[in-house]
Structure formats: C-alpha cells, structure tokens
Design an enzyme around this catalytic site. Structure first.
Site, short mmCIF file in Angstrom:
data_model
loop_
_atom_site.label_atom_id
_atom_site.label_comp_id
_atom_site.label_asym_id
_atom_site.label_seq_id
_atom_site.Cartn_x
_atom_site.Cartn_y
_atom_site.Cartn_z
N ASN A 110 0.84 -1.20 0.00
CA ASN A 110 0.00 0.00 0.00
C ASN A 110 0.87 1.24 0.00
OD1 ASN A 110 -0.48 1.90 2.53
ND2 ASN A 110 0.11 -0.11 3.35
N PHE A 114 -1.76 8.04 4.25
CA PHE A 114 -2.58 8.67 5.31
C PHE A 114 -3.81 9.37 4.74
CE2 PHE A 114 1.03 9.51 8.67
CZ PHE A 114 1.08 8.16 8.93
N SER A 173 5.15 5.14 8.84
CA SER A 173 4.56 4.93 7.52
C SER A 173 5.58 5.32 6.47
CB SER A 173 3.31 5.78 7.33
OG SER A 173 2.98 5.81 5.95
N ASN A 175 4.84 6.11 3.49
CA ASN A 175 4.14 6.78 2.39
C ASN A 175 3.90 8.27 2.58
OD1 ASN A 175 3.86 4.28 0.94
ND2 ASN A 175 2.32 3.70 2.46
N THR A 176 4.43 8.82 3.67
CA THR A 176 4.44 10.28 3.84
C THR A 176 5.91 10.69 3.79
OG1 THR A 176 2.42 10.33 5.15
CG2 THR A 176 3.92 12.20 5.42
N LYS A 214 5.15 3.37 17.29
CA LYS A 214 5.16 2.33 16.24
C LYS A 214 6.33 2.57 15.30
CE LYS A 214 2.27 -0.05 12.84
NZ LYS A 214 0.91 -0.23 12.33
N ASN A 243 5.64 -1.62 11.42
CA ASN A 243 4.87 -1.20 10.26
C ASN A 243 5.24 -2.04 9.01
OD1 ASN A 243 3.23 0.60 8.61
ND2 ASN A 243 3.55 2.12 10.23
C1 LIG Z 1 -3.75 -1.27 3.42
C2 LIG Z 1 -2.94 -1.00 4.64
C3 LIG Z 1 -3.04 0.24 5.28
C4 LIG Z 1 -2.29 0.50 6.43
N1 LIG Z 1 -2.43 1.69 7.04
C5 LIG Z 1 -1.75 1.92 8.20
C6 LIG Z 1 -1.92 3.14 8.90
O1 LIG Z 1 -2.72 4.01 8.53
N2 LIG Z 1 -1.19 3.33 10.04
C7 LIG Z 1 -0.31 2.39 10.51
O2 LIG Z 1 0.31 2.60 11.55
N3 LIG Z 1 -0.16 1.21 9.87
C8 LIG Z 1 -0.85 0.96 8.74
N4 LIG Z 1 -0.68 -0.23 8.09
C9 LIG Z 1 0.30 -1.22 8.63
C10 LIG Z 1 -0.37 -2.27 9.52
O3 LIG Z 1 -0.94 -1.66 10.66
C11 LIG Z 1 0.65 -3.35 9.96
O4 LIG Z 1 1.62 -2.72 10.78
C12 LIG Z 1 1.35 -4.02 8.79
O5 LIG Z 1 0.46 -4.20 7.70
C13 LIG Z 1 1.95 -5.37 9.15
O6 LIG Z 1 0.96 -6.29 9.54
P1 LIG Z 1 0.33 -7.40 8.52
O7 LIG Z 1 1.49 -8.10 7.84
O8 LIG Z 1 -0.48 -8.30 9.41
O9 LIG Z 1 -0.50 -6.66 7.56
C14 LIG Z 1 -1.42 -0.50 6.94
C15 LIG Z 1 -1.33 -1.75 6.30
C16 LIG Z 1 -2.08 -2.00 5.17
C17 LIG Z 1 -1.96 -3.36 4.50
#
Ligand SMILES: Cc1cc2nc3c(=O)[nH]c(=O)nc-3n(C[C@H](O)[C@H](O)[C@H](O)COP(=O)(O)O)c2cc1C
Length: 363
Positions: A110, A114, A173, A175-176, A214, A243
């Site tokens: 992704n 934000f 993140s 992406n910022t 985080k 993350n």
């Molecule tokens: C589509 C998507 C959006 C995410 N958005 C955020 C976010 O807004 N803030 C954040 O701290 N982590 C975000 N994450 C990261 C997840 O909270 C998590 O830390 C990461 O995906 C690893 O876990 P997973 O392998 O179970 O997905 C996002 C992950 C995905 C897949």
C-alpha cells in the site's frame, strides 16, 4: 456464521479493485448482523500498559482508518482495535491505484499516504461509542503538509486522550515523505518529550492514556539501539513492531511486487519477527511490545509471542484468511496452553527472543 460470511463475501471481494473491496468489507461489517464471538477463555487474558485485554489479538491500524467499525470488530472477537492513522486535518492521500494485493505472495503493498477524514470527524464517532467499552487504541500521524509535525502529534494526543484506550505515535509509515526521519535520535527525543508532556498535561481531565511508539521494520540495529534508548528514557508505555517494509524480499513472485509502497503480509513475517526480537532484548522488560507483521496462522501468531510480543496485531492475514483467522489463532493458543500445561498466554512472551536474534538475517 463468520466462516459463512467469509465464504460468501470473499469471491466478491477478490473480484473488485482492492480499495473498493476494502470499502465494501467495511460496509458489510457495519450492516451484517454478526453474532458476538464466544466469551474468551480466561487463559487468553493479558494485562499490558495498564489495560486488561480479554485476548491478545488486535486489528492493526489502517483497517479501520476512520473509526467506522470498531464495535463490529470487537464483537467478532478481537481483543482490541487500533483505529487510524488519523491526521489533524482531512487529507485525500495519494492518487489511486494505491493498494495492491499480491496473491502469489499472500502479501499487500500500500501507498495510501494517510488518507484521513480528519480528527474532528473521527473524534465525533469515537465520542458517540465511548460508553460501549472495549479497548480501542488511536493511531495518530502528521498531515503531509504540516509545517510543525511534532505539533500535529501533540494536538492529536490532547484531542483524543479522553476517548482513547491508548494512543500510538506512528512515525513509521513509508508513504508520507520524510515521516520515517522522525525515528532519528534528536528528532525522536524531542517528539517523545513533547508527546509525553502533553499526555501528562491532559491526564487530570482525560484520565491515564498510554502512549505507544510504532516503528518501521527497516531500521538498522544501531538506529534501533537509539530508538529503544530514547523510548525508555522518555518512558513510553510500549512499542509496536512494526509497520510495513520498504524492502522487497528476493523471492517475491507476484507481478505487482515492485509497486512502490509498504509491503505487508506473509513475506514480512521473518523480518518483523527479527526486529521484534531485537527490540525485546533491548527493552529488557521495561515495557511491553505489540508484534505485527505477517501473521496468518495460529502457529506464526504464537511464534510472534515467543519472539517478544505481549500482544499481536493482524491486517494482511485477514485479506487472505478472512475473519475466521481470529478464532483459529485463539484455538491454536488454547491448544498450546493445554499441551504445555501453562496457565496463561503471557508465559510464552519472549521465550524465543534470544534464539531469533541468533538466526541468519532474513533476506
Ligand atoms: C492497506 C494498509 C493500510 C495500512 N495503514 C496503516 C496506517 O494508517 N497506520 C499504521 O500505523 N499502519 C498501517 N498499516 C500497517 C499495519 O498496521 C501493519 O503494521 C502491517 O500491515 C503489518 O501487519 P500485517 O502483515 O499483518 O498486515 C497499513 C497496512 C495495510 C496493509
């Protein structure tokens, strides 16, 4: 019932663009009359940063970014929900497409950036459900065009402390642009000093609110030394590791695997477990850790706890396994407890951390 919903909904969700599928999943959870999950076995209960969790399985930030379905998620059996990331002002995020499902790798990339409905809208939603109970953490971030990023975090802590079970400071993140630079020692020290100070200031009216940090799984070990040292010195209440990763493991097969953004899901598991264990040995039990990254089975959920997590969070695993994954993880935990004659899931926390740090570095 959850299995049935999964089986009916998944072919439909898979046929859609991933972001449309996500919106539809949220709508379904808002309207589907899901029966509540069975009460949790007492052996799954965990206490961490001043809160009593009925079970250690949370939904990670990014799934319910705008706090639309926290109660539905608690109802289907999550022990806690982390909403957000929320930014102070509404912002659209990056242009679409910005969410990619890597079916061949059981992964997601992704670069949402934000997208947020903003703090006022989300605060109204959370205030409306405040009496419903359950553990709802709030993940906060800075606006892309913020002139003073630290001030964004401080303002959000002040705003949300009263309705948050805990607040997560998300500086990881990918992406910022520039956000991850806030993990650098001098910047992080200033950020955490002001965030913790804000928390102390509002405690009198808002009650106690734990602050979690985080981090990215892409930190070097010397940088991790600094981050943990500062988190300990500034007395944060816990850390989330971590993350998504900007790295791309060599064995990815999906045609989408080189899309820009953060990678999550199964290919992240080994790196995330390693960074978690590295963090655990540095934290020395001073505060608990939340483990996230790559969990898609009961076995690797238990592995995450053994690597150092007191609590775990899942996101991408739900995309491929459905909501039934939550019950599967609980069943695997209870089976392990019965097999080992253990009384609490907390007995497993960190038992493999040292061993994980001795493995070859995951590539
Ligand atoms: C589509 C998507 C959006 C995410 N958005 C955020 C976010 O807004 N803030 C954040 O701290 N982590 C975000 N994450 C990261 C997840 O909270 C998590 O830390 C990461 O995906 C690893 O876990 P997973 O392998 O179970 O997905 C996002 C992950 C995905 C897949």
């Amino acid at each position: 019932m959850i299995g049935l919903l999964d089986r009916l909904a998944r072919p439909l969700l898979y046929a859609l663009d991933p972001e449309d599928a996500h919106r539809l999943a949220i709508r379904l959870l808002q309207v589907a009359p899901l029966p509540p999950a069975a009460p949790d076995d007492a052996r799954l209960a965990t206490r961490a940063f001043g809160l009593n969790f009925p079970n250690p399985i949370g939904i990670a930030a990014g799934f319910d970014k705008h706090a639309e379905i926290a109660d539905a998620l608690l109802r289907v059996g999550f022990g806690f929900v982390e909403v957000g990331t929320i930014t102070p002002r509404p912002q659209p995020g990056n242009p679409r497409p910005r969410l990619f499902r890597l079916d061949a790798d059981q992964a997601v990339i992704n670069r949402l950036g934000f997208n947020s409905e903003g703090a006022d809208t989300v605060l109204r939603r959370l205030a409306a459900r405040a009496k419903a109970g359950g553990i709802v953490g709030i993940n906060v971030g800075a606006n892309k065009d913020a002139t003073d990023r630290v001030a964004d975090y401080v303002g959000l802590i002040e705003k949300f402390a009263a309705v948050a079970s805990y607040v997560t400071v998300n500086i990881s993140s990918p992406n910022t642009p520039g956000l991850r630079d806030m993990q650098q020692a001098a910047v992080l020290d200033d950020l955490l000093a002001r965030v913790i100070d804000a928390r102390e200031r509002v405690t009198k009216n808002a009650g106690p609110t734990s602050v979690l940090l985080k981090i990215a799984p892409d930190l070097s070990l010397p940088d991790l030394d600094d981050v943990v040292g500062i988190a300990r010195a500034r007395r944060v209440d816990g850390m989330i590791v971590g993350n998504t990763t900007v790295s791309r493991p060599a064995n990815l097969r999906d045609a989408q695997s080189q899309q820009a953004g953060g990678l999550s899901g199964r290919p992240l598991l080994r790196l995330a477990d390693r960074m978690l264990a590295e963090t655990y040995v540095r934290v020395e039990g001073v505060f608990p850790l939340v483990g996230a990254g790559g969990i898609d089975s009961g076995a690797n959920a238990l592995g995450k706890i053994r690597a150092g997590a007191s609590l775990i969070q899942i996101y991408s695993g739900l995309v491929f396994r459905g909501l039934g994954l939550v019950g599967q993880i609980k069943a695997a935990m209870l089976a392990a407890l019965a097999r080992d004659g253990s009384r609490s899931i907390a007995d497993y926390v960190g038992t493999d951390a040292a061993a994980v740090t001795a493995e070859a570095w995951p590539v």
